[in-house]
Enzyme design. Structure first.
Site, PDB file in Angstrom:
ATOM      1  N   HIS A 171       0.818  -1.221   0.000  1.00 36.88           N
ATOM      2  CA  HIS A 171       0.000   0.000   0.000  1.00 36.88           C
ATOM      3  C   HIS A 171       0.849   1.267   0.000  1.00 36.88           C
ATOM      4  O   HIS A 171       0.320   2.366  -0.180  1.00 36.88           O
ATOM      5  CB  HIS A 171      -0.989  -0.003   1.179  1.00 36.88           C
ATOM      6  CG  HIS A 171      -0.416   0.357   2.496  1.00 36.88           C
ATOM      7  ND1 HIS A 171      -0.020  -0.581   3.439  1.00 36.88           N
ATOM      8  CD2 HIS A 171      -0.183   1.563   3.072  1.00 36.88           C
ATOM      9  CE1 HIS A 171       0.432   0.041   4.515  1.00 36.88           C
ATOM     10  NE2 HIS A 171       0.341   1.345   4.316  1.00 36.88           N
ATOM     11  N   ASP A 214      -0.145  -7.587   1.671  1.00 34.28           N
ATOM     12  CA  ASP A 214       0.328  -6.202   1.666  1.00 34.28           C
ATOM     13  C   ASP A 214       1.847  -6.199   1.764  1.00 34.28           C
ATOM     14  O   ASP A 214       2.430  -5.895   2.802  1.00 34.28           O
ATOM     15  CB  ASP A 214      -0.313  -5.439   2.831  1.00 34.28           C
ATOM     16  CG  ASP A 214      -0.054  -3.942   2.774  1.00 34.28           C
ATOM     17  OD1 ASP A 214       0.493  -3.466   1.761  1.00 34.28           O
ATOM     18  OD2 ASP A 214      -0.403  -3.246   3.752  1.00 34.28           O
ATOM     19  N   SER A 239       4.040   2.729   8.180  1.00 32.09           N
ATOM     20  CA  SER A 239       3.694   1.689   7.210  1.00 32.09           C
ATOM     21  C   SER A 239       4.913   1.203   6.435  1.00 32.09           C
ATOM     22  O   SER A 239       5.797   1.988   6.078  1.00 32.09           O
ATOM     23  CB  SER A 239       2.664   2.221   6.214  1.00 32.09           C
ATOM     24  OG  SER A 239       1.408   2.372   6.803  1.00 32.09           O
TER      25      SER A 239
END
Length: 271
Positions: free
Chosen positions: A75, A123, A218
């Site tokens: 992502h 992911d 992230s």
């Protein structure tokens, strides 16, 4: 076959990885809240940055898993952006001795990643550097766990990154770390925790309402120490709760790296 075995050793268990030259400061309480990591104690941690209006901006973390490959979250990646990777850095605003800024030559996102269905997992992405980097005391490769490894409940790990210090809060200039305890799948997938949003290809950690990852972390690593003292990257920061970064019973959710060892080795071997 020989090449594959060499790659497996490099990214999944080489003795040269996972032992920082600079000592890790244990028992630091939180990323949310702003506890600074010891400089260069996580030497595989990188900052993935994108170019906008002539300036570079931190967007995600990542882990150096070979001298020309970085592991991050799917992502974090957009094919419309130009990226670079900062390595060996503690402060994002300071040109520190021994740090490097390297351009990116290739982006490989997992073929089953679906940005519209984050809870499906997968992911994970690999970023190829335009040129290999020399490994030093400040730039080292991460060790990855053996394929299929599942950490037990309450296993202590550290999340690291330059993400927000609190929900909707400021972003730090220097690398932060936070100690998180693993939450097993049975607990994390229960109705009062994450429910069906969590799958077996993920790792949950935290959920105490105090310590967590946050926006900007992230793609960064969940670092867990093996019994031999070696640090291994067991998770990639994937998602958290919209209710807040450190919301009770909503632990940080990570892509479980041990589920993707074959994929990682295959991508590196083919590219």
């Amino acid at each position: 076959m020989i090449r594959t075995l060499l790659l497996s050793a490099l990214v999944a268990g080489a003795l040269s990885c996972g032992y920082p030259t600079y000592e890790v400061q244990h028992d630091v309480s939180r990323v949310v809240g702003g506890q600074e990591a010891s400089p260069n104690s996580w030497p595989w941690q990188v900052s993935l940055q994108y170019l906008s209006s002539g300036k570079w901006h931190h967007t995600c973390g990542g882990s150096l898993v070979a001298n020309n490959w970085v592991l991050t979250a799917a992502h974090c990646i957009s094919n419309s952006r130009t990226y670079r990777v900062l390595l060996g850095r503690h402060s994002l605003s300071t040109s520190e001795s021994g740090s490097l800024a390297v351009q990116v030559s290739k982006l490989v996102v997992h073929e089953k990643w679906n940005a519209q269905k984050l809870s499906n997992g997968n992911d994970i992405a690999l970023v190829k550097l335009a040129s290999p980097v020399a490994l030093t005391s400040k730039i080292q490769t991460a060790c990855l766990p053996p394929a299929g490894t599942i950490l037990p409940n309450n296993y202590p790990c550290y999340v690291t990154g330059w993400g927000r210090l609190q929900t909707n809060g400021a972003t730090p200039d220097v690398l932060q770390q936070g100690r998180l305890l693993v939450v097993d799948y049975a607990t994390c997938s229960s109705a009062s925790w994450w429910g069906s949003s969590v799958k077996t290809n993920m790792v949950c950690a935290g959920g105490d309402g105090v310590t967590s990852s946050c926006n900007g972390d992230s793609g960064g690593p969940l670092n867990c120490q093996a019994s031999n003292g070696q640090w291994q990257v067991h998770g990639i920061v994937s998602f958290g709760s919209t209710l807040g970064c450190n919301y009770p019973r909503k632990p940080s959710v990570f892509t479980r790296v041990s589920n993707y060892i074959d994929w990682i080795n295959s991508v590196i071997a083919k590219n």
